[in-house]
Design a protein around this motif. Structure first.
Motif, PDB file in Angstrom:
ATOM      1  N   GLY A 170      20.958  61.067  38.553  1.00  0.00           N
ATOM      2  CA  GLY A 170      20.798  59.848  37.755  1.00  0.00           C
ATOM      3  C   GLY A 170      21.868  59.726  36.694  1.00  0.00           C
ATOM      4  O   GLY A 170      22.363  58.625  36.417  1.00  0.00           O
ATOM      5  N   LYS A 171      22.234  60.843  36.116  1.00  0.00           N
ATOM      6  CA  LYS A 171      23.312  60.839  35.112  1.00  0.00           C
ATOM      7  C   LYS A 171      24.629  60.371  35.737  1.00  0.00           C
ATOM      8  O   LYS A 171      25.367  59.564  35.137  1.00  0.00           O
ATOM      9  CB  LYS A 171      23.471  62.249  34.536  1.00  0.00           C
ATOM     10  CG  LYS A 171      24.577  62.388  33.515  1.00  0.00           C
ATOM     11  CD  LYS A 171      24.651  63.826  33.014  1.00  0.00           C
ATOM     12  CE  LYS A 171      25.772  63.990  31.988  1.00  0.00           C
ATOM     13  NZ  LYS A 171      25.834  65.403  31.502  1.00  0.00           N
ATOM     14  N   ALA A 172      24.920  60.881  36.934  1.00  0.00           N
ATOM     15  CA  ALA A 172      26.169  60.488  37.605  1.00  0.00           C
ATOM     16  C   ALA A 172      26.168  58.990  37.916  1.00  0.00           C
ATOM     17  O   ALA A 172      27.181  58.299  37.728  1.00  0.00           O
ATOM     18  CB  ALA A 172      26.334  61.304  38.889  1.00  0.00           C
ATOM     19  N   GLU A 176      28.635  56.081  36.276  1.00  0.00           N
ATOM     20  CA  GLU A 176      29.494  55.365  37.219  1.00  0.00           C
ATOM     21  C   GLU A 176      29.306  53.851  37.112  1.00  0.00           C
ATOM     22  O   GLU A 176      30.249  53.082  37.301  1.00  0.00           O
ATOM     23  CB  GLU A 176      29.193  55.809  38.656  1.00  0.00           C
ATOM     24  CG  GLU A 176      30.094  55.152  39.691  1.00  0.00           C
ATOM     25  CD  GLU A 176      29.847  55.664  41.096  1.00  0.00           C
ATOM     26  OE1 GLU A 176      30.489  55.175  42.028  1.00  0.00           O
ATOM     27  OE2 GLU A 176      28.998  56.578  41.266  1.00  0.00           O
ATOM     28  N   HIS A 177      28.070  53.416  36.784  1.00  0.00           N
ATOM     29  CA  HIS A 177      27.777  51.977  36.849  1.00  0.00           C
ATOM     30  C   HIS A 177      27.276  51.375  35.537  1.00  0.00           C
ATOM     31  O   HIS A 177      27.480  50.188  35.308  1.00  0.00           O
ATOM     32  CB  HIS A 177      26.718  51.719  37.924  1.00  0.00           C
ATOM     33  CG  HIS A 177      27.122  52.118  39.300  1.00  0.00           C
ATOM     34  ND1 HIS A 177      28.090  51.464  40.023  1.00  0.00           N
ATOM     35  CD2 HIS A 177      26.686  53.138  40.099  1.00  0.00           C
ATOM     36  CE1 HIS A 177      28.240  52.032  41.207  1.00  0.00           C
ATOM     37  NE2 HIS A 177      27.402  53.054  41.280  1.00  0.00           N
ATOM     38  N   ALA A 183      26.667  52.057  27.169  1.00  0.00           N
ATOM     39  CA  ALA A 183      27.389  53.032  26.341  1.00  0.00           C
ATOM     40  C   ALA A 183      27.082  54.487  26.675  1.00  0.00           C
ATOM     41  O   ALA A 183      26.089  54.805  27.329  1.00  0.00           O
ATOM     42  CB  ALA A 183      27.135  52.796  24.859  1.00  0.00           C
ATOM     43  N   ASP A 184      27.989  55.361  26.194  1.00  0.00           N
ATOM     44  CA  ASP A 184      27.867  56.805  26.435  1.00  0.00           C
ATOM     45  C   ASP A 184      26.547  57.350  25.933  1.00  0.00           C
ATOM     46  O   ASP A 184      25.887  58.139  26.593  1.00  0.00           O
ATOM     47  CB  ASP A 184      29.008  57.549  25.736  1.00  0.00           C
ATOM     48  CG  ASP A 184      30.321  57.385  26.474  1.00  0.00           C
ATOM     49  OD1 ASP A 184      30.291  56.918  27.621  1.00  0.00           O
ATOM     50  OD2 ASP A 184      31.363  57.722  25.899  1.00  0.00           O
ATOM     51  N   ALA A 185      26.185  56.943  24.715  1.00  0.00           N
ATOM     52  CA  ALA A 185      24.986  57.492  24.077  1.00  0.00           C
ATOM     53  C   ALA A 185      23.762  56.637  24.327  1.00  0.00           C
ATOM     54  O   ALA A 185      22.734  56.818  23.674  1.00  0.00           O
ATOM     55  CB  ALA A 185      25.225  57.643  22.578  1.00  0.00           C
ATOM     56  N   VAL A 254      18.078  57.262  37.907  1.00  0.00           N
ATOM     57  CA  VAL A 254      18.617  56.746  36.641  1.00  0.00           C
ATOM     58  C   VAL A 254      17.504  56.658  35.594  1.00  0.00           C
ATOM     59  O   VAL A 254      17.715  56.999  34.421  1.00  0.00           O
ATOM     60  CB  VAL A 254      19.263  55.355  36.852  1.00  0.00           C
ATOM     61  CG1 VAL A 254      19.606  54.705  35.510  1.00  0.00           C
ATOM     62  CG2 VAL A 254      20.527  55.485  37.688  1.00  0.00           C
ATOM     63  N   VAL A 255      16.320  56.220  36.012  1.00  0.00           N
ATOM     64  CA  VAL A 255      15.195  56.140  35.071  1.00  0.00           C
ATOM     65  C   VAL A 255      14.857  57.542  34.544  1.00  0.00           C
ATOM     66  O   VAL A 255      14.622  57.722  33.339  1.00  0.00           O
ATOM     67  CB  VAL A 255      13.970  55.507  35.756  1.00  0.00           C
ATOM     68  CG1 VAL A 255      12.770  55.525  34.806  1.00  0.00           C
ATOM     69  CG2 VAL A 255      14.275  54.078  36.183  1.00  0.00           C
TER      70      VAL A 255
END
Length: 276
Positions: A170-172, A176-177, A183-185, A254-255
């Motif tokens: 999910g992090k990847a 990516e999208h 944002a990063d954070a 992702v969730v």
């Protein structure tokens, strides 16, 4: 599920092929590319692209074309010389007059159209987090929005190692999208956020992730802005329908990552007693 309007894309390609055959000048090519990209972002998608996102794309296209033209002196001359000739050569005076009249007329017409729109408040109050439907279908799978769970959540207890792998997946997918806007954070202040209205969701805000079940965010990811109900002002959000690009498992991952990264826990699943 068709992502693009093929008639628009084929029309653009036909014009480009015709310009290739007639060996059009660089000036014509640059104008054709800009107009073609405008038509593509405004008419080429099956789901309408919000005006804020269109402006971002066209801004990038304009900068790219400017960089191409100014990358060499020869290209600058090929682009500028026809304009200088058209403006300074007496043979084109008659053609120049209507052009000079048309440019300010078009600008005035655009301002007139914009000013003609009455400034009125929306007929309903926009809800930032609108109520989801009771059930949605994504990739032919029905998801119960009230009684459903993230199908990967149980691994947190039964198989922690596999759960961590899904969080990493999910992090990847997020970076990516999603991070371009969120944002990063995860604060909703990504590089594109300032051009969007409404602003992307701020997942750090305590009023967001902890207040909803995971099915809510799966719905928002899968259906995006076009899937918003009337109370969420449909069409104003630039959130794409990610079901067009991601699998169900990727969206559930992702969730998982959103909750894991922020340290929040999802709201408990609602259980309704039978007969109530």
């Amino acid at each position: 599920m068709n992502l693009f309007d093929l008639r628009v894309i084929l029309g653009i390609l036909a014009v480009m092929a015709l310009l290739r055959l007639v060996r059009a000048s660089l000036l014509v090519w640059i104008l054709a590319w800009w107009i073609g990209m405008y038509v593509f972002v405004s008419r080429g998608f099956a789901t309408p692209v919000p005006a804020s996102a269109q402006n971002i794309y066209l801004g990038i296209v304009t900068l790219a074309l400017f960089a191409y033209v100014t990358s060499s002196g020869e290209r600058v001359r090929s682009f500028v010389d026809p304009l200088v000739t058209f403006a300074g050569d007496g043979r084109y005076t008659l053609a120049l007059v209507p052009v000079l009249l048309a440019l300010p007329a078009l600008a005035a017409y655009r301002e007139y159209v914009n000013a003609k729109v009455p400034v009125e408040p929306p007929f309903f109050a926009r809800t930032v987090h609108p109520s989801p439907p009771t059930e949605i279908t994504v990739h032919d799978v029905k998801v119960d929005m009230v009684g459903g769970d993230n199908p990967l959540r149980h691994l947190e207890q039964s198989d922690p190692e596999k759960f961590r792998q899904h969080v990493e997946n999910g992090k990847a997918v997020y970076y990516e999208h999603c991070f371009f806007c969120h944002a990063d954070a995860l604060g909703g202040d990504g590089m594109y956020a300032h051009g969007l209205n409404p602003a992307p969701a701020n997942f750090i805000d305590q009023g967001v992730l902890p207040n909803f079940q995971e099915t809510f965010f799966f719905w928002r990811i899968a259906k995006g802005g076009p899937g918003m109900p009337d109370e969420g002002a449909p069409g104003d959000s630039a959130m794409p329908e990610w079901e067009r690009f991601l699998s169900n498992e990727e969206m559930w991952e992702v969730v998982l990552f959103l909750y894991d990264h922020t340290g929040y826990r999802p709201r408990a699943r609602e259980v309704h007693a039978e007969g109530h």
